[in-house]
Design a protein around this motif. Structure first.
Motif, PDB file in Angstrom:
ATOM      1  N   ALA A  81      -3.769  19.527   0.876  1.00 52.74           N
ATOM      2  CA  ALA A  81      -2.530  19.768   0.133  1.00 52.74           C
ATOM      3  C   ALA A  81      -1.699  18.503   0.052  1.00 52.74           C
ATOM      4  CB  ALA A  81      -1.734  20.881   0.803  1.00 52.74           C
ATOM      5  N   ALA A  82      -1.959  17.696  -0.966  1.00 46.74           N
ATOM      6  CA  ALA A  82      -1.206  16.452  -1.114  1.00 46.74           C
ATOM      7  C   ALA A  82      -1.088  16.093  -2.574  1.00 46.74           C
ATOM      8  CB  ALA A  82      -1.909  15.325  -0.360  1.00 46.74           C
ATOM      9  N   ALA A  83       0.021  15.390  -2.911  1.00 44.47           N
ATOM     10  CA  ALA A  83       0.167  14.880  -4.271  1.00 44.47           C
ATOM     11  C   ALA A  83      -1.016  13.969  -4.555  1.00 44.47           C
ATOM     12  CB  ALA A  83       1.471  14.119  -4.408  1.00 44.47           C
ATOM     13  N   GLY A  84      -1.395  13.898  -5.815  1.00 45.51           N
ATOM     14  CA  GLY A  84      -2.587  13.119  -6.148  1.00 45.51           C
ATOM     15  C   GLY A  84      -3.772  14.034  -6.371  1.00 45.51           C
ATOM     16  N   GLY A  85      -3.709  15.247  -5.824  1.00 45.19           N
ATOM     17  CA  GLY A  85      -4.728  16.268  -6.077  1.00 45.19           C
ATOM     18  C   GLY A  85      -6.136  15.779  -5.814  1.00 45.19           C
ATOM     19  N   GLY A  95     -15.001   8.876  -0.782  1.00 45.37           N
ATOM     20  CA  GLY A  95     -14.793   7.472  -0.425  1.00 45.37           C
ATOM     21  C   GLY A  95     -13.832   6.778  -1.364  1.00 45.37           C
ATOM     22  N   PRO A  96     -13.354   5.591  -0.976  1.00 43.44           N
ATOM     23  CA  PRO A  96     -12.294   4.907  -1.722  1.00 43.44           C
ATOM     24  C   PRO A  96     -12.595   4.626  -3.202  1.00 43.44           C
ATOM     25  CG  PRO A  96     -12.477   3.984   0.462  1.00 43.44           C
ATOM     26  CD  PRO A  96     -13.622   4.942   0.316  1.00 43.44           C
ATOM     27  N   LEU A  97     -13.779   4.100  -3.524  1.00 41.66           N
ATOM     28  CA  LEU A  97     -14.024   3.761  -4.930  1.00 41.66           C
ATOM     29  C   LEU A  97     -13.994   5.011  -5.811  1.00 41.66           C
ATOM     30  CD1 LEU A  97     -14.611   1.662  -7.102  1.00 41.66           C
ATOM     31  CD2 LEU A  97     -17.051   1.986  -6.672  1.00 41.66           C
ATOM     32  N   MET A  98     -14.598   6.083  -5.306  1.00 43.89           N
ATOM     33  CA  MET A  98     -14.570   7.347  -6.060  1.00 43.89           C
ATOM     34  C   MET A  98     -13.109   7.788  -6.240  1.00 43.89           C
ATOM     35  SD  MET A  98     -16.884   9.818  -7.058  1.00 43.89           S
ATOM     36  CE  MET A  98     -16.145  10.270  -8.592  1.00 43.89           C
ATOM     37  N   ALA A  99     -12.325   7.664  -5.158  1.00 44.06           N
ATOM     38  CA  ALA A  99     -10.919   8.075  -5.229  1.00 44.06           C
ATOM     39  C   ALA A  99     -10.166   7.250  -6.261  1.00 44.06           C
ATOM     40  CB  ALA A  99     -10.273   7.928  -3.854  1.00 44.06           C
ATOM     41  N   PHE A 100     -10.435   5.962  -6.278  1.00 42.56           N
ATOM     42  CA  PHE A 100      -9.774   5.096  -7.266  1.00 42.56           C
ATOM     43  C   PHE A 100     -10.095   5.559  -8.687  1.00 42.56           C
ATOM     44  CE2 PHE A 100     -10.334   1.419 -10.108  1.00 42.56           C
ATOM     45  CZ  PHE A 100      -9.017   0.997 -10.207  1.00 42.56           C
ATOM     46  N   MET A 319      -1.648   6.712  -5.719  1.00 41.07           N
ATOM     47  CA  MET A 319      -2.459   5.499  -5.651  1.00 41.07           C
ATOM     48  C   MET A 319      -1.620   4.315  -5.166  1.00 41.07           C
ATOM     49  SD  MET A 319      -4.631   6.031  -9.119  1.00 41.07           S
ATOM     50  CE  MET A 319      -5.856   4.765  -8.957  1.00 41.07           C
ATOM     51  N   GLY A 320      -0.352   4.278  -5.571  1.00 39.53           N
ATOM     52  CA  GLY A 320       0.542   3.226  -5.100  1.00 39.53           C
ATOM     53  C   GLY A 320       0.820   3.368  -3.613  1.00 39.53           C
ATOM     54  N   ARG A 321       0.980   4.609  -3.166  1.00 43.79           N
ATOM     55  CA  ARG A 321       1.279   4.870  -1.751  1.00 43.79           C
ATOM     56  C   ARG A 321       0.168   4.345  -0.846  1.00 43.79           C
ATOM     57  NH1 ARG A 321       2.892  10.974  -0.199  1.00 43.79           N
ATOM     58  NH2 ARG A 321       0.790  11.415  -0.914  1.00 43.79           N
ATOM     59  N   ASP A 322      -1.074   4.389  -1.356  1.00 43.45           N
ATOM     60  CA  ASP A 322      -2.220   3.902  -0.573  1.00 43.45           C
ATOM     61  C   ASP A 322      -2.588   2.456  -0.882  1.00 43.45           C
ATOM     62  OD1 ASP A 322      -2.612   6.371   0.675  1.00 43.45           O
ATOM     63  OD2 ASP A 322      -3.742   7.135  -1.038  1.00 43.45           O
ATOM     64  N   PHE A 329       4.839   1.273  -6.581  1.00 43.83           N
ATOM     65  CA  PHE A 329       4.907   2.599  -7.214  1.00 43.83           C
ATOM     66  C   PHE A 329       4.867   3.754  -6.207  1.00 43.83           C
ATOM     67  CE2 PHE A 329       2.901  -0.198 -10.426  1.00 43.83           C
ATOM     68  CZ  PHE A 329       3.928  -0.174 -11.346  1.00 43.83           C
ATOM     69  N   GLY A 330       4.607   3.441  -4.959  1.00 45.51           N
ATOM     70  CA  GLY A 330       4.469   4.509  -3.966  1.00 45.51           C
ATOM     71  C   GLY A 330       5.781   4.895  -3.319  1.00 45.51           C
TER      72      GLY A 330
END
Lengths: 466, 132
Positions: A81-85, A95-100, A319-322, A329-330
């Motif tokens: 349950a987090a923004a960014g869905g 993993g990170p690249l998929m998330a990006f 994405m900015g938050r991370d 932007f985060g």
């Protein structure tokens, strides 16, 4: 076991959280609000591709695709349950690249849809002015005004934003029900002329496959409900309720829309109409209905743009938050608790997309970004169940028949890629090239700014197999 | 625990550059299909032959369809443009194979790199030893 539907709280430059004020009704308003404009325009291009029956088959087949999306998304989002869905899901599961990439799918899909929605509002204003004798009114100021006003609303707070969406989406949905009653569905032949208007498949089954691409308009964006996960009072309950309720609403709206339009408009006209439901109302010669459908079309476009701003900004913010994107932007607004920098940043971008004059490419980019995201979801849920089997972590909702929905989704996504290839082959390659170049850029340049272990923010045990 | 990776802090210029880079990339991919002059919507030219003063009969339109076209403000000549418009679904095997390989290759690359990066994340979060 513990309740792991806690939200991410780490931020870059801020430790503030967004407000938890939303209910299942807001989640419904977010999902259906984004999508319902697709019933008022866009879905009918599937009629041009495969005929009226082809569009109906597309409506149901793509309905199955989105039912799988809604089931899978409800389970994973009720847990993450987090923004960014889906972006946050990918970060924790693949993993990170998929998330990006997933984050980019979301930002691109919603910002481009927002641009198309604002263009619709501008064109409707121009059409209305022409009706009252003011020909040639420039739609551009209305496009800018629509985006700017909705962005301001989003900036000021999510509760009012989605409460407005709830009201105008209900009105738009009710207009379809009113129109359905007005065409006397129990008295075939009196108003509706299906017997004379429905033809065989004009292109055979290949046309039916081709129509799947625009069949996505019936439901495109319903998965956006999970962007509200960080702001609902109870994610485990609200997200599945809002998403499933939204999907049922859309299935009803899509079927009624097809039934009304194909009973009033010849398929060749319907296949290229700009506002098919409004045209269907116009043909009845009832001014009140005409006004209702005009207002409803406008409301549907505004609700969609409003929801898109909400979702695109939250994906960009996450994405900015991370530090996947610039950490500037985060940030969350200290008073309104909204991702205000992301909201403001995306305003000129949406306006510029609207003014490119490339509406076809913009819409195709939006659809394909959505489709890439659905492909990810099928892979994601298979990994999720393997890495954290049932019972190992708390899930707000467990979808039935796993892995059948995942494999069905993957198969339907593959078929829809083929449908896109039939109509927009070079756009497909060009958009894929964008995501490949962006992936290389992320891996080579951007990822060095990202903290490793801190990306994993859920309080879950170590994943099985790692 | 593993050594904790400490990322460099990015200055504002770098942040602005990265934001602009992604935007330029998006516009490039939006423009590419136009620059390549490869509009994907293909209309079968055989069906575009303009008939001189077409009639409803010649357009193979039945009485109900004719009535609805007329309610929409179309005569046979205007309707002919829409009725004769046809899509061409001829499949070129080479481009189909190239497209399929592109999609599969993209996902394969993404999953492979993601897994490598994910292992680092898990190692830093939970420690390096595997607990299956």
């Amino acid at each position: 076991m513990q309740n792991n539907t806690t939200t991410e709280s780490t931020g870059t430059g801020t430790h503030m959280n967004m407000l938890k004020v939303l209910t299942p009704f807001h989640v419904w308003a977010l999902g259906v609000g984004i999508v319902l404009v697709g019933e008022f325009m866009g879905w009918n291009f599937s009629v041009a591709k495969g005929g009226a029956y082809g569009a109906l088959i597309a409506c149901w087949v793509i309905g199955l695709l989105y039912s799988c999306v809604a089931m899978i998304d409800s389970e994973v989002t009720s847990t993450v349950a987090a923004a960014g869905g889906q972006y946050t899901q990918a970060k924790h599961i693949v993993g990170p690249l998929m998330a990006f990439n997933v984050g980019l799918y979301l930002v691109m899909a919603y910002t481009m849809l927002e641009a198309a929605d604002a263009l619709i509002v501008g064109d409707l204003m121009t059409a209305m002015a022409a009706t009252f004798g003011h020909e040639g009114l420039d739609p551009k100021p209305f496009v800018v005004l629509t985006i700017a006003f909705l962005a301001w609303l989003n900036y000021r707070g999510v509760f009012t934003t989605l409460s407005l969406n709830f009201v105008i989406t209900i009105i738009a949905f009710a207009s379809i029900l009113v129109l359905f009653v007005a065409v006397e569905p129990t008295n075939p032949g009196a108003v509706l002329q299906h017997e004379g208007l429905l033809t065989d498949l004009p292109y055979g089954w290949i046309g039916v496959v081709a129509s799947l691409q625009f069949g996505m308009w019936y439901y495109l964006g319903i998965e956006g409900t999970c962007q509200a996960a960080e702001e609902v009072r109870s994610a485990g309950r609200s997200i599945p309720l809002g998403t499933m309720g939204g999907m049922m609403t859309l299935l009803i709206a899509a079927t009624l829309t097809w039934y009304i339009c194909t009973g009033l408009l010849p398929w060749q006209y319907l296949g290229q109409a700009f506002t098919p439901l409004y045209d269907a109302a116009s043909i009845l010669g009832n001014t009140k209905l005409q006004v209702l459908l005009f207002v409803a079309t406008m409301f549907a476009a505004i609700a969609s743009a409003n929801g898109c701003i909400n979702d695109a900004a939250r994906a960009w913010f996450s994405m900015g938050r991370d530090s996947y994107m610039p950490s500037f932007f985060g940030a969350i607004h200290p008073k309104y608790r909204t991702p205000y920098r992301a909201i403001i940043f995306l305003v000129p971008i949406a306006v510029s997309f609207a003014f490119t004059g490339l509406l076809d490419q913009v819409i195709t980019f939006s659809i394909l970004s959505g489709l890439l995201g659905y492909t990810f979801m099928s892979l994601n849920v298979i990994k999720f169940r393997k890495m954290w089997p049932l019972g190992s972590i708390h899930r707000g909702y467990v979808h039935p028949f796993h892995p059948l929905p995942a494999y069905t989704l993957l198969a339907l996504c593959s078929t829809t890629y083929f449908a896109t290839f039939l109509g927009y082959g070079s756009s497909l390659l060009s958009i894929l090239a964008f995501y490949i170049v962006a992936s290389i850029w992320f891996t080579v340049r951007r990822y060095k700014f990202v903290k490793r272990g801190e990306q994993f923010t859920m309080s879950w045990p170590r994943p099985k197999g790692f | 625990m593993e050594n904790i990776y400490k990322p460099p802090k990015q200055k504002w210029f770098g942040q602005a550059f990265d934001s602009i880079f992604i935007l330029v990339l998006v516009y490039a991919s939006l423009m590419a299909p136009l620059l390549l002059d490869s509009d994907d919507e293909v209309i079968n030219p055989d069906n575009l032959s303009v008939q001189v003063s077409p009639t409803w009969e010649a357009l193979n339109v039945n009485a109900v369809e004719q009535q609805q076209w007329e309610k929409l403000g179309f005569d046979a000549e205007k309707a002919a443009e829409l009725i004769n418009k046809r899509f061409d679904y001829t499949i070129e095997p080479i481009s189909l194979i190239v497209t399929a390989l592109f999609i599969i290759g993209y996902f394969f690359f993404m999953l492979k790199v993601s897994k490598k990066q994910y292992l680092e994340v898990i190692a830093e979060k939970f420690g390096s030893s595997s607990q299956d």
